[in-house]
Design an enzyme around this catalytic site. Structure first.
Site, PDB file in Angstrom:
ATOM      1  CG  LEU A  45      -2.141  -0.825   1.301  1.00  0.00           C
ATOM      2  CD1 LEU A  45      -2.772  -0.741   2.685  1.00  0.00           C
ATOM      3  CD2 LEU A  45      -3.153  -0.373   0.251  1.00  0.00           C
ATOM      4  CG  ASP A  46       0.720   4.352  -3.067  1.00  0.00           C
ATOM      5  OD1 ASP A  46       1.704   3.693  -3.445  1.00  0.00           O
ATOM      6  OD2 ASP A  46      -0.127   4.834  -3.845  1.00  0.00           O
ATOM      7  N   PRO A  47       2.379   4.792   1.060  1.00  0.00           N
ATOM      8  CG  PRO A  47       4.528   5.686   1.270  1.00  0.00           C
ATOM      9  CD  PRO A  47       3.572   5.107   0.259  1.00  0.00           C
ATOM     10  CB  ALA A  49      -2.938   3.689   0.751  1.00  0.00           C
ATOM     11  NE  ARG A 180      -0.170   6.346  -6.270  1.00  0.00           N
ATOM     12  CZ  ARG A 180       1.123   6.424  -6.600  1.00  0.00           C
ATOM     13  NH1 ARG A 180       1.648   7.598  -6.923  1.00  0.00           N
ATOM     14  NH2 ARG A 180       1.888   5.366  -6.606  1.00  0.00           N
TER      15      ARG A 180
END
Length: 304
Positions: A45-47, A49, A180
């Site tokens: 997961l993106d930071p 998210a 995104r």
């Protein structure tokens, strides 16, 4: 390389990841808290998210591919009217528009993102370009292109339209999807530009955010015997595979990685399955003519 210290502990831990921390940092914290020898996660997961980050300890790391390959669902908000260089709210605005689509415009545009689609990952992503991470090249203002890659989108629904500038969506997709990129491409399709405002993974395979634990819970129980009660069995990582039963006389053979007879119902020749003995996973492999040919074998901890 010395032998890594720690406990031979196996199982899954489902974390509700907070914003502002990398997936790797979560794994490291979990490994430390459990004093586990080995840990890994299924699907970054993106930071920024939040939501389901499935962390595997010990032998459960061998089941990571089955969770990585499973469908996942995300809830996210798209800000309409602006594109950013990172395709999320952290980046700088690079294009903007006063045009705002109607609810019907949005709903009809979502149909174009269903099924097998080709998706270009964000420039600020961990995709490798000639051995370098894309985000590093992007930070250095390098010019580069990222090739489109296939993605399976099972469902993409509009949940809410709180105001003209925002739309709340829910997506169910296969592995390797970038939310995104969906926000960016939807904004382009609608002619108004767009980026992700926030993003939350609500389930991953059989793991749901309702059953997740927080990093606060991990911190509170770190290094204490009670922390083991948060673990879910290794077998939870195998729910997408058919289960076959291992008779006692086949146990040693399978444990040693050799083909052996298993008891199976409604399993097709060549299907990938997992074998259990007394409810515990012994091996994963290919079922052929009444036998399991193991590809991964699970080692029981010494203490067991």
């Amino acid at each position: 390389m010395g032998k890594r210290k720690g406990r031979d502990i196996s199982g899954w831990l489902i974390i509700d990841k907070p914003a502002g921390i990398t997936s790797t940092s979560v794994v490291n914290k979990v490994r430390w808290a459990f004093n586990a020898k080995k840990a890994g996660h299924a699907g970054t997961l993106d930071p920024d998210a939040t939501g389901v980050l499935a962390v595997a300890l010990g032998e459960a790391t061998k089941t990571i591919p089955y969770i990585t390959d499973a469908l996942k669902a995300y809830e996210f908000s798209v800000t309409l009217g602006a594109a950013t260089n990172t395709d999320d709210a952290e980046g700088e605005i690079i294009k903007s528009s006063d045009h705002r689509p109607t609810d019907d415009d949005i709903k009809s545009a979502l149909g174009g993102f269903l099924g097998d689609i080709m998706q270009v990952p964000p420039k600020f992503s961990a995709v490798k370009i000639d051995g370098e991470r894309a985000y590093k090249l992007a930070r250095d203002d390098e010019e580069f292109e990222i090739a489109a890659r296939p993605l399976w989108v099972e469902e993409l629904l509009m949940i809410d339209r709180p105001d003209a500038d925002h739309v709340l969506l829910e997506m169910t997709c296969g592995k390797g999807g970038y939310v995104r990129s969906i926000a960016r491409d939807l904004g382009e399709t609608l002619g108004c530009y767009g980026h992700v405002e926030w993003l939350r993974r609500i389930w991953s395979g059989s793991f749901t955010v309702e059953n997740a634990v927080t990093l606060e819970q991990i911190d509170a129980l770190a290094k204490m015997p009670e922390i083991d009660s948060l673990l879910r069995p290794l077998e939870d990582g195998l729910v997408d595979l058919e289960e076959v039963k291992c008779p006692p006389e086949s146990l040693t053979k399978l444990r040693n990685g050799n083909a052996a007879v298993v008891i199976a119902h409604d399993v097709e020749y060549g299907e990938e399955v997992w074998a259990s003995y007394d409810g515990e996973a012994v091996a994963v492999g290919t079922f052929k003519a009444g036998e399991l040919h193991p590809s991964r074998v699970f080692v029981k901890p010494q203490s067991a």
